[in-house]
Design an enzyme around this catalytic site. Structure first.
Site: not given
Ligand code: ASP
Length: 308
Positions: A176, A228, A230
């Site tokens: 991400t 990380g 979520g």
């Protein structure tokens, strides 16, 4: 005029040193440096934090290495679902999209929601439609296909797990993306963009779509972007919690971020990290996972990138 500063991340996770090839490590570091250079050029020319954060995120979304835009992970049905959000620290305006399926650059759609609508979050196919109506580019599933992510889905299905983009001990997949920025005008901004977690249920939205959990920016406190698992960042409302601690408990930015990552997240299964920045240019980037792709640059200093 204040000196500018910019921090970025490319995801947190297991990121095993021993399985990382030198080529992949060099490539990841080079992409992070390139992203920082794009942001720095805008900031040095007195551009806005919002524009720098957006440009950096678009660059990382277009890079197939990262789990955002082009290199996004697959959901349980072998499709993609994009979450992205943006926040302007000067006025707390914000915008987001969740579980979109076809937007080439999800962060641009989040920005359109912020700037062109009275709303904050648009979701699913209708977010795709909105993006198209705003003149943004949509892309077919083939654009978002990467062999590496498909392989990760196969492994996640076999393990019957929903995993972070580099949740397995694999060969250095990157994750991400997000940015926190301070511009010369003293304004903060945050961007956050992801394909989510491998093998997630279709329709699932994570922290990257949620203002407060994954994304926060307010000039009076700080800009924060998380990465990380979520669900844990949502349960702890992590990003705005860092800001609340700075505001109400007189914690330093580093102490507040450290507490959220090391004390508040683990009891709810939270593995990951965050990047945070305040208007004095203090930067902190704690993570409780094996590693977190990250980098920063401050006016007059050399850019730095790190993984472990
Ligand atoms: N936080 C993202 C999500 O849960 C994943 C990540 O940061 O890698 O969707």
């Amino acid at each position: 005029m204040s000196p500018y500063a910019l921090a970025i991340h490319g995801g947190a996770g297991v990121i095993s040193r021993s399985r990382m090839t030198p080529e992949r490590e060099a490539e990841s570091r080079a992409e992070l440096r390139h992203a920082l250079a794009i942001g720095e050029e805008i900031l040095a020319a007195s551009g806005t934090a919002l524009d720098a954060a957006t440009a950096v995120t678009v660059y990382l979304e277009d890079c197939p290495l990262f789990n955002a835009g082009r290199g996004s992970v697959f959901d349980a049905e072998g499709n993609h679902g994009f979450d992205a959000s943006i926040m302007d620290g000067s006025n707390r305006k914000c915008g987001a999209i969740a579980a979109a399926r076809a937007i080439k650059n999800p962060i641009l759609a989040a920005r359109k929601v912020m700037e062109e609508t009275p709303h904050i979050l648009l979701a699913g196919d209708l977010a795709d439609r909105f993006a198209q109506e705003q003149g943004l580019e949509l892309a077919p599933p083939s654009y978002f296909f990467t062999t590496h992510r498909r392989e990760q889905l196969k492994r996640a299905r076999e393990a019957k797990q929903v995993v972070l983009d580099h949740g397995f001990d694999d060969d250095g997949a990157t994750g991400t993306v997000g940015a926190v920025v301070l511009d010369k005008h003293g304004n903060l901004a945050t961007t956050n963009s992801t394909g989510g977690m491998t093998n997630k249920l279709p329709g699932r939205a994570g922290d990257s779509a949620l203002i407060g959990s994954g994304t926060w920016a307010h000039n009076d406190t700080c800009a924060v972007c998380t990465t990380g698992i979520g669900e844990a960042f949502i349960r702890t409302n992590a990003a705005s919690r860092v800001a609340a601690m700075v505001e109400f408990s007189a914690s330093t930015l580093a102490d507040a971020a450290h507490w959220v990552i090391y004390a508040d997240l683990p009891p709810v299964g939270g593995s990951g990290g965050l990047i945070a920045l305040n208007r004095w240019g203090d930067i902190t980037m704690p993570f409780n996972s094996g590693g977190m792709y990250r980098g920063y640059v401050k006016e007059g200093e050399e850019a730095k990138v790190a993984i472990w």
